[in-house]
Motif scaffolding. Structure first.
Motif, mmCIF file in Angstrom:
data_model
loop_
_atom_site.group_PDB
_atom_site.id
_atom_site.type_symbol
_atom_site.label_atom_id
_atom_site.label_comp_id
_atom_site.label_asym_id
_atom_site.label_seq_id
_atom_site.Cartn_x
_atom_site.Cartn_y
_atom_site.Cartn_z
ATOM 1 N N SER A 1 -3.809 0.554 -2.432
ATOM 2 C CA SER A 1 -3.144 -0.725 -2.699
ATOM 3 C C SER A 1 -2.682 -0.807 -4.147
ATOM 4 C CB SER A 1 -4.055 -1.904 -2.375
ATOM 5 O OG SER A 1 -5.016 -2.096 -3.388
ATOM 6 N N THR A 2 -1.514 -1.406 -4.328
ATOM 7 C CA THR A 2 -0.993 -1.559 -5.692
ATOM 8 C C THR A 2 -1.912 -2.460 -6.513
ATOM 9 O OG1 THR A 2 0.484 -3.304 -4.897
ATOM 10 C CG2 THR A 2 1.429 -1.109 -5.165
ATOM 11 N N GLU A 3 -2.565 -3.399 -5.859
ATOM 12 C CA GLU A 3 -3.485 -4.282 -6.575
ATOM 13 C C GLU A 3 -4.671 -3.496 -7.144
ATOM 14 O OE1 GLU A 3 -2.375 -4.820 -3.444
ATOM 15 O OE2 GLU A 3 -1.101 -6.597 -3.694
ATOM 16 N N ALA A 4 -5.242 -2.613 -6.328
ATOM 17 C CA ALA A 4 -6.371 -1.791 -6.788
ATOM 18 C C ALA A 4 -5.924 -0.808 -7.863
ATOM 19 C CB ALA A 4 -7.006 -1.051 -5.613
ATOM 20 N N TYR B 1 -3.339 -7.525 -16.337
ATOM 21 C CA TYR B 1 -3.185 -7.270 -14.907
ATOM 22 C C TYR B 1 -1.747 -7.498 -14.432
ATOM 23 C CZ TYR B 1 -3.745 -7.380 -9.890
ATOM 24 O OH TYR B 1 -3.588 -7.138 -8.554
ATOM 25 N N ALA C 1 -3.447 -1.265 -9.950
ATOM 26 C CA ALA C 1 -3.226 -2.056 -11.161
ATOM 27 C C ALA C 1 -4.557 -2.376 -11.842
ATOM 28 C CB ALA C 1 -2.471 -3.336 -10.828
ATOM 29 N N GLN C 2 -5.577 -2.683 -11.056
ATOM 30 C CA GLN C 2 -6.900 -2.954 -11.635
ATOM 31 C C GLN C 2 -7.428 -1.721 -12.358
ATOM 32 O OE1 GLN C 2 -8.422 -5.946 -11.833
ATOM 33 N NE2 GLN C 2 -9.869 -4.874 -13.161
ATOM 34 N N LEU D 1 0.327 -4.540 -12.694
ATOM 35 C CA LEU D 1 0.818 -4.669 -11.324
ATOM 36 C C LEU D 1 2.323 -4.410 -11.260
ATOM 37 C CD1 LEU D 1 0.150 -5.261 -8.386
ATOM 38 C CD2 LEU D 1 0.510 -7.690 -8.877
ATOM 39 N N THR E 1 2.886 -0.691 -11.779
ATOM 40 C CA THR E 1 2.417 0.057 -10.614
ATOM 41 C C THR E 1 3.410 -0.058 -9.464
ATOM 42 O OG1 THR E 1 0.104 -0.247 -11.257
ATOM 43 C CG2 THR E 1 0.535 0.290 -8.950
ATOM 44 N N GLU E 2 3.863 -1.270 -9.192
ATOM 45 C CA GLU E 2 4.823 -1.467 -8.106
ATOM 46 C C GLU E 2 6.131 -0.737 -8.383
ATOM 47 O OE1 GLU E 2 4.910 -5.734 -7.717
ATOM 48 O OE2 GLU E 2 3.193 -5.721 -6.354
ATOM 49 N N LYS F 1 0.848 -1.189 0.000
ATOM 50 C CA LYS F 1 0.000 0.000 0.000
ATOM 51 C C LYS F 1 0.882 1.237 0.000
ATOM 52 C CE LYS F 1 -4.000 -2.040 2.084
ATOM 53 N NZ LYS F 1 -5.126 -1.859 2.938
#
Length: 92
Positions: free
Chosen positions: A52-55, A68, A57-58, A72, A75-76, A2
């Motif tokens: 969050s990096t997951e959100a 995705y 990336a989405q 990701l 984004t990271e 995050k």
């Protein structure tokens, strides 16, 4: 992972280039960062509170034609670069 962006950072467009710069106590013209459209998109999402990096990336997959796993990884990488510059704070 995050990330929380420092609230004093702003995106400005100067001569067609996007620049991330701190205002208030964070003003340091030697630390202006030129950023691309994707970084602008992600930074704005961070400013909206998506952490969050997951959100993030989405969000990228919904906005751009990217898978995705690619989103990701990108984004990271961006979050780590911004953390190195002191723009964001990373938490797990």
């Amino acid at each position: 992972m995050k990330a929380t962006i420092h609230p004093d950072y702003l995106i400005r467009t100067i001569a067609g280039e996007h620049i991330l710069i701190g205002c208030g106590e964070q003003i340091n013209l030697s630390h202006m960062l030129m950023i691309n459209e994707t970084a602008v998109f992600l930074i704005r999402k961070l400013q909206e509170g998506i952490a969050s990096t997951e959100a993030l990336a989405q969000c990228l997959t919904e906005e751009y034609n990217v898978t995705y796993p690619e989103a990701l990884a990108d984004t990271e990488a961006l979050i780590r670069q911004l953390a190195e510059q002191g723009v964001v704070v990373i938490s797990e």
